[in-house]
Design an enzyme around this catalytic site. Structure first.
Site, PDB file in Angstrom:
ATOM      1  N   LYS A 113     -10.997   4.147  18.632  1.00 10.30           N
ATOM      2  CA  LYS A 113     -11.245   4.942  17.463  1.00 10.30           C
ATOM      3  C   LYS A 113     -12.395   5.729  17.466  1.00 10.30           C
ATOM      4  O   LYS A 113     -12.618   6.787  17.281  1.00 10.30           O
ATOM      5  CB  LYS A 113     -10.748   4.111  16.331  1.00 10.30           C
ATOM      6  CG  LYS A 113     -10.399   5.007  14.935  1.00 10.30           C
ATOM      7  CD  LYS A 113     -10.235   4.255  13.916  1.00 10.30           C
ATOM      8  CE  LYS A 113      -8.947   3.677  13.569  1.00 10.30           C
ATOM      9  NZ  LYS A 113      -8.642   3.059  12.105  1.00 10.30           N
ATOM     10  N   THR A 153      -7.057  -0.245  -1.367  1.00 13.13           N
ATOM     11  CA  THR A 153      -6.178  -0.805  -2.483  1.00 13.13           C
ATOM     12  C   THR A 153      -5.939  -2.323  -2.351  1.00 13.13           C
ATOM     13  O   THR A 153      -5.334  -2.554  -1.534  1.00 13.13           O
ATOM     14  CB  THR A 153      -4.660   0.012  -2.492  1.00 13.13           C
ATOM     15  OG1 THR A 153      -5.039   1.350  -2.767  1.00 13.13           O
ATOM     16  CG2 THR A 153      -3.874  -0.540  -3.851  1.00 13.13           C
ATOM     17  N   GLU A 196      -9.193   4.824  -4.352  1.00 10.33           N
ATOM     18  CA  GLU A 196      -9.099   6.043  -4.201  1.00 10.33           C
ATOM     19  C   GLU A 196      -7.424   6.660  -4.558  1.00 10.33           C
ATOM     20  O   GLU A 196      -6.554   5.858  -4.615  1.00 10.33           O
ATOM     21  CB  GLU A 196      -9.012   6.278  -2.438  1.00 10.33           C
ATOM     22  CG  GLU A 196      -8.408   5.010  -1.817  1.00 10.33           C
ATOM     23  CD  GLU A 196      -6.826   5.419  -1.541  1.00 10.33           C
ATOM     24  OE1 GLU A 196      -6.544   6.765  -1.519  1.00 10.33           O
ATOM     25  OE2 GLU A 196      -5.925   4.716  -1.274  1.00 10.33           O
ATOM     26  N   PHE A 197      -7.427   7.942  -4.732  1.00  8.72           N
ATOM     27  CA  PHE A 197      -6.239   8.640  -5.062  1.00  8.72           C
ATOM     28  C   PHE A 197      -5.957   9.510  -4.303  1.00  8.72           C
ATOM     29  O   PHE A 197      -5.395  10.720  -4.481  1.00  8.72           O
ATOM     30  CB  PHE A 197      -6.267   8.875  -6.825  1.00  8.72           C
ATOM     31  CG  PHE A 197      -6.565   7.660  -7.770  1.00  8.72           C
ATOM     32  CD1 PHE A 197      -5.422   6.842  -8.042  1.00  8.72           C
ATOM     33  CD2 PHE A 197      -7.777   7.563  -8.073  1.00  8.72           C
ATOM     34  CE1 PHE A 197      -5.658   5.759  -8.765  1.00  8.72           C
ATOM     35  CE2 PHE A 197      -8.022   6.494  -9.044  1.00  8.72           C
ATOM     36  CZ  PHE A 197      -7.044   5.701  -9.370  1.00  8.72           C
ATOM     37  N   LEU A 198      -6.163   9.401  -3.106  1.00  9.48           N
ATOM     38  CA  LEU A 198      -6.219  10.513  -1.933  1.00  9.48           C
ATOM     39  C   LEU A 198      -4.717  10.347  -1.409  1.00  9.48           C
ATOM     40  O   LEU A 198      -4.035   9.440  -0.926  1.00  9.48           O
ATOM     41  CB  LEU A 198      -7.111  10.198  -0.925  1.00  9.48           C
ATOM     42  CG  LEU A 198      -8.449   9.942  -1.274  1.00  9.48           C
ATOM     43  CD1 LEU A 198      -9.222   9.608   0.079  1.00  9.48           C
ATOM     44  CD2 LEU A 198      -9.006  11.297  -1.926  1.00  9.48           C
ATOM     45  N   GLU A 245      -2.065  11.493   1.536  1.00  7.84           N
ATOM     46  CA  GLU A 245      -1.979  11.877   3.109  1.00  7.84           C
ATOM     47  C   GLU A 245      -1.733  13.162   2.906  1.00  7.84           C
ATOM     48  O   GLU A 245      -0.452  13.595   2.136  1.00  7.84           O
ATOM     49  CB  GLU A 245      -1.313  11.027   3.860  1.00  7.84           C
ATOM     50  CG  GLU A 245      -1.816   9.682   4.083  1.00  7.84           C
ATOM     51  CD  GLU A 245      -1.102   8.853   5.144  1.00  7.84           C
ATOM     52  OE1 GLU A 245      -0.468   9.404   6.135  1.00  7.84           O
ATOM     53  OE2 GLU A 245      -1.049   7.712   4.950  1.00  7.84           O
ATOM     54  N   ASN A 282       0.089   3.580  -8.610  1.00  8.27           N
ATOM     55  CA  ASN A 282       1.171   3.889  -7.453  1.00  8.27           C
ATOM     56  C   ASN A 282       2.570   3.297  -7.871  1.00  8.27           C
ATOM     57  O   ASN A 282       3.537   4.051  -7.319  1.00  8.27           O
ATOM     58  CB  ASN A 282       0.883   3.214  -6.098  1.00  8.27           C
ATOM     59  CG  ASN A 282       0.057   4.225  -5.352  1.00  8.27           C
ATOM     60  OD1 ASN A 282      -0.241   5.336  -5.783  1.00  8.27           O
ATOM     61  ND2 ASN A 282      -0.637   3.678  -4.128  1.00  8.27           N
ATOM     62  N   LEU A 341       9.246  14.221  -9.225  1.00  5.48           N
ATOM     63  CA  LEU A 341      10.667  14.085  -9.827  1.00  5.48           C
ATOM     64  C   LEU A 341      11.345  14.890  -8.774  1.00  5.48           C
ATOM     65  O   LEU A 341      12.478  15.414  -9.024  1.00  5.48           O
ATOM     66  CB  LEU A 341      10.773  14.936 -11.060  1.00  5.48           C
ATOM     67  CG  LEU A 341      10.014  14.060 -12.303  1.00  5.48           C
ATOM     68  CD1 LEU A 341      10.370  14.885 -13.553  1.00  5.48           C
ATOM     69  CD2 LEU A 341      10.738  12.649 -12.259  1.00  5.48           C
ATOM     70  N   CYS A 344       1.598   3.521   1.514  1.00  9.07           N
ATOM     71  CA  CYS A 344       0.972   2.923   0.238  1.00  9.07           C
ATOM     72  C   CYS A 344       2.165   2.572  -0.933  1.00  9.07           C
ATOM     73  O   CYS A 344       2.067   1.448  -1.461  1.00  9.07           O
ATOM     74  CB  CYS A 344       0.154   4.384  -0.525  1.00  9.07           C
ATOM     75  SG  CYS A 344      -1.094   4.715   0.600  1.00  9.07           S
TER      76      CYS A 344
HETATM   77  C1  UGA Z   1       0.157   7.909  -2.490  1.00  8.55           C
HETATM   78  C2  UGA Z   1      -0.254   8.387  -4.080  1.00  8.55           C
HETATM   79  O1  UGA Z   1       0.430   9.505  -4.303  1.00  8.55           O
HETATM   80  C3  UGA Z   1      -1.864   8.652  -3.760  1.00  8.55           C
HETATM   81  O2  UGA Z   1      -2.194   8.888  -5.223  1.00  8.55           O
HETATM   82  C4  UGA Z   1      -2.441   7.277  -3.456  1.00  8.55           C
HETATM   83  O3  UGA Z   1      -4.082   7.439  -3.500  1.00  8.55           O
HETATM   84  C5  UGA Z   1      -2.177   6.825  -2.027  1.00  8.55           C
HETATM   85  O4  UGA Z   1      -0.464   6.849  -2.019  1.00  8.55           O
HETATM   86  C6  UGA Z   1      -2.598   5.631  -1.725  1.00  8.55           C
HETATM   87  O5  UGA Z   1      -2.333   4.865  -2.411  1.00  8.55           O
HETATM   88  O6  UGA Z   1      -3.428   5.745  -0.849  1.00  8.55           O
HETATM   89  P1  UGA Z   1       0.721   8.965  -0.121  1.00  8.55           P
HETATM   90  O7  UGA Z   1       1.354   7.823   0.245  1.00  8.55           O
HETATM   91  O8  UGA Z   1      -0.175   9.784   0.782  1.00  8.55           O
HETATM   92  O9  UGA Z   1      -0.095   8.826  -1.645  1.00  8.55           O
HETATM   93  O10 UGA Z   1       2.253   9.967  -0.440  1.00  8.55           O
HETATM   94  P2  UGA Z   1       2.617  10.664  -1.600  1.00  8.55           P
HETATM   95  O11 UGA Z   1       2.562  12.101  -1.975  1.00  8.55           O
HETATM   96  O12 UGA Z   1       2.477   9.772  -2.782  1.00  8.55           O
HETATM   97  O13 UGA Z   1       4.309  10.466  -1.230  1.00  8.55           O
HETATM   98  C7  UGA Z   1       4.959   9.265  -1.091  1.00  8.55           C
HETATM   99  C8  UGA Z   1       6.340   9.221  -0.764  1.00  8.55           C
HETATM  100  O14 UGA Z   1       7.015   9.591  -1.836  1.00  8.55           O
HETATM  101  C9  UGA Z   1       6.741  10.368   0.370  1.00  8.55           C
HETATM  102  O15 UGA Z   1       7.775   9.570   1.074  1.00  8.55           O
HETATM  103  C10 UGA Z   1       7.300  11.577  -0.201  1.00  8.55           C
HETATM  104  O16 UGA Z   1       8.297  12.138   0.108  1.00  8.55           O
HETATM  105  C11 UGA Z   1       7.966  10.683  -1.538  1.00  8.55           C
HETATM  106  N1  UGA Z   1       8.064  11.587  -2.764  1.00  8.55           N
HETATM  107  C12 UGA Z   1       6.969  12.098  -3.254  1.00  8.55           C
HETATM  108  C13 UGA Z   1       9.492  12.152  -3.166  1.00  8.55           C
HETATM  109  O17 UGA Z   1      10.508  11.439  -2.567  1.00  8.55           O
HETATM  110  N2  UGA Z   1       9.476  12.481  -4.165  1.00  8.55           N
HETATM  111  C14 UGA Z   1       8.722  13.153  -5.015  1.00  8.55           C
HETATM  112  O18 UGA Z   1       8.544  13.868  -6.182  1.00  8.55           O
HETATM  113  C15 UGA Z   1       7.216  12.786  -4.503  1.00  8.55           C
END
Ligand code: UGA
Length: 454
Positions: A40, A126, A157-159, A161, A228, A270, A280
């Protein structure tokens, strides 16, 4: 000390560590990225990001050139050289759902051995509440022959992907879980260029109170897990409502729109569909359940959130069976295997479970994804007789009796639907993410099914 005098080590160069390291370099800090994975580090040092994340590779090139970022496998040397150490290593899941903190512990011991002056240790991975206290105890226990001071802080972090860089530069909040004024001031100093930028773009002077939440370390840890878990809860809630909509002829997208207009509820997260995946939400939810259960707290609410999510796969398979009747001998084209768009990550992606189940029921599966095929192939290997990864959505549609959308990649909206239909054996489309406008798909000649919509 000006920016150039402060050295920051970021330990763990994954989905959190890389955006964090390059975000900090972009803010003007000198950053050492350390990871013991030699392959990496070799790729990163050559300017190549080992995973897909928009915007990160461009910043990597820029800061390798500016010398504000360097990658190394020598974690102890990076720790020794640093004033501030951001711990971004993995906290994977153990069999019982709890977080495996062995990588965090190992970094804590390295820090203990390399404490050659005051250092601030920032927990970014986390981690369960009270991990910072354990890091502190470990450093105190293992530091040998030195009384140098150190502080522990938690800066979750609240990042997300797929938008990690955007989230880094536009945080809703910067949470600082600190125990001393010294560590609070140091973290504020590190983030000041970012807060200044935000103040300039918002047009109003931003005070510390506006976006920075200062608290104790345990509260910051718990806040991250709670965030989360809450997001997961919103998704399972809307998925339950989608099932009710399906049973009654209502439309979940309109219900969600109406719900979201209430500022107490909010419109984000939603979107009904195949359920939440990724590294996550599922893992953090399980870890939070474990923590609560260990403390004797009633976590049945969170268990229900998890159960509803796991049942999404069965529900989709049920829908597939309703539509094609017997999967055996049928060809199913899958559009999207990443756990969400704009990433090549397939960890805990519902698509993988659906592909495996379809294969076990004797269906042939043709899979397309714009980014995640290489990662998917490692989990569900190609099999010329039954599982093929395709270079284009049209290729995935060749001879298919059904197409299923499992990731809502925007480029699928640009598809030439009549052409897709003509390549298929039978024009059936199940949209597991409510990506398409039903009227458009039906006008292109498809029999169309989605989630919680009539
Ligand atoms: C999540 C959190 O959103 C971030 O704030 C946090 O920093 C991150 O985890 C972490 O802990 O590192 P992430 O896992 O990148 O981020 O993805 P999300 O955008 O949260 O989506 C997660 C899953 O939920 C995906 O499979 C997405 O398709 C699904 N999802 C999301 C839904 O089914 N419906 C929605 O309305 C939103």
């Amino acid at each position: 000390m000006d920016n150039a005098e402060l050295t920051i080590a970021v330990v763990g160069l994954g989905h959190v560590g890389m955006p964090t390291a390059l975000g900090l370099a972009e803010l003007g800090w000198r950053v050492l990225g350390a990871d013991d994975d030699a392959d990496k580090v070799r790729r990163i040092a050559a300017g190549e990001l080992p995973f897909y994340e928009p915007g990160v590779e461009a910043l990597l090139g820029r800061h390798l050139d500016s010398s504000r970022f360097r990658a190394t496998t020598d974690v102890p040397a990076a720790v020794e050289a640093a004033d501030v150490i951001f711990v971004c290593v993995g906290t994977p899941q153990r069999d019982d759902g709890s977080a495996d903190l062995s990588q965090v512990e190992s970094v804590a011991r390295i820090i203990a051995q390399r404490l050659n002056g005051y250092k601030l240790v920032v927990e970014k991975s986390t981690s369960p509440v009270r991990t910072a206290a354990q890091i502190k105890r470990t450093i105190l226990r293992h530091r040998t022959g030195t009384n140098h001071e150190f502080d522990i802080a938690v800066n979750p972090e609240f990042l997300r992907e797929g938008s990690a860089m955007r989230d880094f530069f536009n945080p809703d909040r910067v949470v600082l879980g600190v125990e001393s004024e010294r560590s609070r001031d140091l973290l504020l100093r590190i983030y000041r260029p970012l807060l200044q930028r935000l103040a300039e773009t918002s047009g109003t002077p931003l005070g510390v109170d506006d976006r920075v939440v200062v608290t104790d370390p345990a509260t910051a840890e718990l806040m991250k897990h709670a965030a989360n878990a809450f997001l997961a809860m919103k998704i399972s809630f809307i998925n339950m409502v989608a099932d009710l909509c399906e049973a009654t002829g209502a439309d979940v997208t309109q219900v969600a729109r109406g719900l979201g207009q209430d500022p107490r509820i909010g419109g984000a997260f939603l979107r009904a569909g195949a359920g939440f995946g990724g590294y996550c939400l599922p893992k953090d939810l399980r870890a939070f359940i474990q923590i609560g259960a260990q403390q004797g707290v009633d976590v049945s609410l969170l268990r229900a959130v998890e159960q509803i999510n796991e049942a999404r796969v069965d529900r989709l398979l049920h829908k597939i069976r309703q539509v094609v009747w017997i999967p055996r001998g049928k060809t199913v084209g899958i559009l999207g295997v990443a756990f969400k768009p704009m990433t090549d990550d397939v960890r805990e992606a519902p698509s993988l479970k659906i592909i495996k189940r379809l294969r076990s029921e004797g269906a042939k599966v043709r899979v397309h994804d714009p980014q995640a095929v290489d990662n998917a192939r490692r989990v569900v290997p190609e099999d010329p007789d039954g599982l093929v990864f395709c270079a284009s959505p049209y290729d995935a549609a060749a001879g298919a009796h059904l197409m299923v959308v499992l990731t809502e990649w925007k480029e699928y909206l640009e598809l030439d639907l009549p052409r897709l239909r003509e390549l298929m054996e039978v024009p059936l489309l199940i949209d597991g993410r409510n990506l398409f406008d039903p009227a458009v798909v039906r006008a292109a000649g498809f029999e169309y099914y989605s989630i919680g919509r009539p």
